[in-house]
Scaffold this active site. Structure first.
Site, PDB file in Angstrom:
ATOM      1  CB  ILE A  23      -6.883  25.016  11.648  1.00  0.00           C
ATOM      2  CG1 ILE A  23      -7.497  23.866  12.460  1.00  0.00           C
ATOM      3  CG2 ILE A  23      -5.878  24.476  10.627  1.00  0.00           C
ATOM      4  CD1 ILE A  23      -8.356  22.927  11.632  1.00  0.00           C
ATOM      5  CG  ASP A  69     -16.101  37.914   0.464  1.00  0.00           C
ATOM      6  OD1 ASP A  69     -16.018  36.663   0.530  1.00  0.00           O
ATOM      7  OD2 ASP A  69     -17.168  38.502   0.192  1.00  0.00           O
ATOM      8  CG  ASN A  96      -7.493  27.169   7.440  1.00  0.00           C
ATOM      9  OD1 ASN A  96      -7.679  25.997   7.749  1.00  0.00           O
ATOM     10  ND2 ASN A  96      -7.769  28.183   8.259  1.00  0.00           N
ATOM     11  CB  SER A 149     -12.809  18.069   6.247  1.00  0.00           C
ATOM     12  OG  SER A 149     -13.392  17.459   7.383  1.00  0.00           O
ATOM     13  CE1 TYR A 164     -16.434  22.145   7.152  1.00  0.00           C
ATOM     14  CE2 TYR A 164     -16.391  19.752   7.337  1.00  0.00           C
ATOM     15  CZ  TYR A 164     -15.768  20.981   7.490  1.00  0.00           C
ATOM     16  OH  TYR A 164     -14.472  21.033   7.964  1.00  0.00           O
ATOM     17  CE  LYS A 168     -13.735  22.047   4.655  1.00  0.00           C
ATOM     18  NZ  LYS A 168     -12.667  23.067   4.491  1.00  0.00           N
TER      19      LYS A 168
END
Length: 256
Positions: A23, A69, A96, A149, A164, A168
């Site tokens: 992406i 990083d 991103n 997301s 995850y 998000k």
């Protein structure tokens, strides 16, 4: 000024974290096509350099590869300094960089939980903080766009990915918080929430793709190119009254 003129990014400078692949690479290409100079920021400097060279060759845009990083606050500040030293300013940051860990919650290691949160949430905060601080200090009316997301809105099945999902959801609230704090500085902060997108990483999860397609009213994965216009809108002057917003691009997955 026409709407097409307001969508142009001529004279603006953008950075894209996680920009070497997937992406990030696709969106960086779109920003370059719209007229921006683009810094490709990634932990993998060699791949970032390849991507930066490819985008410059394809679009004629000025590009730069930067090793960063995103979980290191000093590295995040250095990233902004490097971009500004090369291009003289910073107008757009597409934040991103992200990772996923598919492990059952009851057996997930603390190390893996922490890694996902550190990259996906803390990393977004640190890079947003560094970019936002520079924009405030230099009175730049900038735009920050974060990759959240659909997983910040729903729980994915059949794969286990609680870290995850939590990270998000945190990004979506972080965006709202920063938007409110920085509106007085004319800095807009928004996010996009992609559904399943056909990147190399996603396509490796072949065992789950049939289930995902069955659950989705669109019955397919999205394409990285289908995110470009959403980010371009948020990056450009066309979205001058849009801040604190999350744009879901998921083929109606979260509607059912």
């Amino acid at each position: 000024m026409s709407i097409l003129e307001r969508m142009k990014l001529d004279g603006k400078v953008a950075l894209v974290t996680g920009g070497a692949r997937g992406i990030g690479r696709c969106v960086a290409t779109g920003l370059a096509e719209a007229g921006a100079a683009v810094a490709i920021v990634d932990l993998d400097l060699a791949e970032a350099e390849k991507t930066a060279a490819a985008i410059a060759g394809e679009t004629g845009a000025a590009t730069l590869a930067v090793h960063t990083d995103v979980t290191d606050p000093d590295d995040a500040k250095k990233m902004v300094e490097t971009v500004v030293a090369r291009f003289g300013r910073l107008d757009i940051a597409f934040l991103n960089a992200g990772i996923c860990c598919n492990e059952p919650a009851e057996s997930m290691s603390y190390a893996n939980w922490k890694k996902v949160i550190d990259v996906n949430l803390t990393g977004v905060f640190l890079t947003a903080q560094a970019a936002g601080a520079w924009m405030i200090a230099n009175q730049v009316a900038g735009s920050l766009i974060c990759t959240a997301s659909m997983s910040g809105h729903i729980v994915n099945q059949p794969q286990p990915q609680c870290a995850y999902n939590a990270s998000k959801a945190g990004v979506i609230m972080l965006v709202k918080s920063l938007a409110v704090e920085w509106t007085g500085h004319h800095i807009r902060v928004n996010s996009i929430s992609p559904g399943y997108i056909a990147t190399d990483m996603t396509k490796r999860a072949k065992q789950w793709i049939p289930d995902w397609n069955r659950q989705n009213p669109s019955q397919r994965l999205g394409l990285p190119e289908e995110l470009q216009s959403a980010v371009l809108y948020l990056a450009s002057d066309a979205s001058s009254y849009t801040t604190g917003c999350d744009i879901i691009v998921d083929g109606a997955f979260t509607c059912v």
